[in-house]
Design a protein around this motif. Sequence first.
Motif, PDB file in Angstrom:
ATOM      1  N   GLY A   8       0.779  -1.232   0.000  1.00 26.01           N
ATOM      2  CA  GLY A   8       0.000   0.000   0.000  1.00 26.01           C
ATOM      3  C   GLY A   8       0.807   1.276   0.000  1.00 26.01           C
ATOM      4  O   GLY A   8       0.232   2.371  -0.096  1.00 26.01           O
ATOM      5  N   SER A  17      -3.517  10.957   0.828  1.00 22.58           N
ATOM      6  CA  SER A  17      -3.821   9.816   1.681  1.00 22.58           C
ATOM      7  C   SER A  17      -3.259   8.529   1.089  1.00 22.58           C
ATOM      8  O   SER A  17      -3.117   8.402  -0.134  1.00 22.58           O
ATOM      9  CB  SER A  17      -5.334   9.656   1.847  1.00 22.58           C
ATOM     10  OG  SER A  17      -5.909  10.791   2.461  1.00 22.58           O
ATOM     11  N   ARG A  19      -3.363   4.058   2.199  1.00 22.39           N
ATOM     12  CA  ARG A  19      -3.808   3.021   3.126  1.00 22.39           C
ATOM     13  C   ARG A  19      -2.847   1.850   3.049  1.00 22.39           C
ATOM     14  O   ARG A  19      -2.700   1.233   1.984  1.00 22.39           O
ATOM     15  CB  ARG A  19      -5.222   2.553   2.798  1.00 22.39           C
ATOM     16  CG  ARG A  19      -5.812   1.599   3.831  1.00 22.39           C
ATOM     17  CD  ARG A  19      -7.139   1.080   3.385  1.00 22.39           C
ATOM     18  NE  ARG A  19      -7.861   0.399   4.457  1.00 22.39           N
ATOM     19  CZ  ARG A  19      -8.529  -0.727   4.305  1.00 22.39           C
ATOM     20  NH1 ARG A  19      -8.569  -1.306   3.110  1.00 22.39           N
ATOM     21  NH2 ARG A  19      -9.167  -1.279   5.318  1.00 22.39           N
ATOM     22  N   SER A  21      -1.571  -1.956   4.254  1.00 20.37           N
ATOM     23  CA  SER A  21      -2.107  -3.234   4.722  1.00 20.37           C
ATOM     24  C   SER A  21      -0.957  -4.150   5.082  1.00 20.37           C
ATOM     25  O   SER A  21       0.124  -4.060   4.493  1.00 20.37           O
ATOM     26  CB  SER A  21      -2.955  -3.903   3.628  1.00 20.37           C
ATOM     27  OG  SER A  21      -4.036  -3.103   3.257  1.00 20.37           O
ATOM     28  N   PHE A  67      -3.866   9.658  11.286  1.00 22.70           N
ATOM     29  CA  PHE A  67      -3.754   8.231  10.981  1.00 22.70           C
ATOM     30  C   PHE A  67      -4.774   7.437  11.788  1.00 22.70           C
ATOM     31  O   PHE A  67      -5.077   7.786  12.939  1.00 22.70           O
ATOM     32  CB  PHE A  67      -2.362   7.709  11.319  1.00 22.70           C
ATOM     33  CG  PHE A  67      -1.244   8.206  10.443  1.00 22.70           C
ATOM     34  CD1 PHE A  67      -1.434   9.235   9.534  1.00 22.70           C
ATOM     35  CD2 PHE A  67       0.015   7.634  10.538  1.00 22.70           C
ATOM     36  CE1 PHE A  67      -0.401   9.695   8.738  1.00 22.70           C
ATOM     37  CE2 PHE A  67       1.063   8.069   9.757  1.00 22.70           C
ATOM     38  CZ  PHE A  67       0.860   9.104   8.856  1.00 22.70           C
ATOM     39  N   THR A  68      -5.266   6.360  11.189  1.00 22.48           N
ATOM     40  CA  THR A  68      -6.181   5.459  11.880  1.00 22.48           C
ATOM     41  C   THR A  68      -5.732   4.021  11.657  1.00 22.48           C
ATOM     42  O   THR A  68      -5.590   3.586  10.508  1.00 22.48           O
ATOM     43  CB  THR A  68      -7.615   5.620  11.374  1.00 22.48           C
ATOM     44  OG1 THR A  68      -8.035   6.979  11.554  1.00 22.48           O
ATOM     45  CG2 THR A  68      -8.554   4.701  12.146  1.00 22.48           C
ATOM     46  N   TYR A  79      -4.341  -2.633   9.229  1.00 22.42           N
ATOM     47  CA  TYR A  79      -4.369  -1.546   8.260  1.00 22.42           C
ATOM     48  C   TYR A  79      -3.908  -0.252   8.922  1.00 22.42           C
ATOM     49  O   TYR A  79      -4.030  -0.081  10.136  1.00 22.42           O
ATOM     50  CB  TYR A  79      -5.779  -1.350   7.705  1.00 22.42           C
ATOM     51  CG  TYR A  79      -6.396  -2.597   7.141  1.00 22.42           C
ATOM     52  CD1 TYR A  79      -7.242  -3.391   7.917  1.00 22.42           C
ATOM     53  CD2 TYR A  79      -6.149  -2.997   5.835  1.00 22.42           C
ATOM     54  CE1 TYR A  79      -7.812  -4.539   7.408  1.00 22.42           C
ATOM     55  CE2 TYR A  79      -6.721  -4.146   5.314  1.00 22.42           C
ATOM     56  CZ  TYR A  79      -7.543  -4.914   6.109  1.00 22.42           C
ATOM     57  OH  TYR A  79      -8.100  -6.054   5.598  1.00 22.42           O
ATOM     58  N   GLN A  81      -4.673   3.677   7.855  1.00 19.32           N
ATOM     59  CA  GLN A  81      -5.194   4.732   6.985  1.00 19.32           C
ATOM     60  C   GLN A  81      -4.472   6.023   7.336  1.00 19.32           C
ATOM     61  O   GLN A  81      -4.529   6.472   8.491  1.00 19.32           O
ATOM     62  CB  GLN A  81      -6.702   4.890   7.179  1.00 19.32           C
ATOM     63  CG  GLN A  81      -7.316   6.009   6.362  1.00 19.32           C
ATOM     64  CD  GLN A  81      -7.259   5.740   4.868  1.00 19.32           C
ATOM     65  OE1 GLN A  81      -7.533   4.635   4.420  1.00 19.32           O
ATOM     66  NE2 GLN A  81      -6.886   6.760   4.090  1.00 19.32           N
ATOM     67  N   ASN A  83      -4.054   9.940   6.451  1.00 24.23           N
ATOM     68  CA  ASN A  83      -4.623  11.128   5.807  1.00 24.23           C
ATOM     69  C   ASN A  83      -3.782  12.349   6.135  1.00 24.23           C
ATOM     70  O   ASN A  83      -2.981  12.332   7.061  1.00 24.23           O
ATOM     71  CB  ASN A  83      -6.059  11.345   6.292  1.00 24.23           C
ATOM     72  CG  ASN A  83      -6.985  10.199   5.941  1.00 24.23           C
ATOM     73  OD1 ASN A  83      -6.812   9.532   4.919  1.00 24.23           O
ATOM     74  ND2 ASN A  83      -7.966   9.969   6.786  1.00 24.23           N
TER      75      ASN A  83
END
Length: 116
Positions: A8, A17, A19, A21, A67-68, A79, A81, A83
């Motif tokens: 990713g 952004s 993402r 993995s 970030f998440t 994961y 994510q 941004n």
Amino acid sequence: QAQLVESGGGLVQAGGSLRLSCAASGLRYSIDVMGWYRQAPGKQRELVATITKLHQTNYVDSVKGRFTISRDNTKNTVYLQMNSLKPEDTAVYYCYVRDIFRALPWGQGTQVTVSS
């Protein structure tokens, strides 16, 4: 043999952004904590985020609100994510997985490059 495969990463402009993995395979025991580290050129590897099997999360201050981290326990996958990316987020990102006994060997990492 346990293996971590990250994917990713890529090149993105500031504010963009991505993402990430990471899939864990070859596991002998159940997974406890999953997370992400990163290492920028000339710097030590630093912890970015972690998530427990009960989905409790923790973030380094520099990524909070941007970030998440999440995980799918049925797929042994974590994961990240990301941004509102900044040039200072540029690094190789490594997946971290710890089963009930030990941390698994690092994967190859995935390069994230944020241009200004």
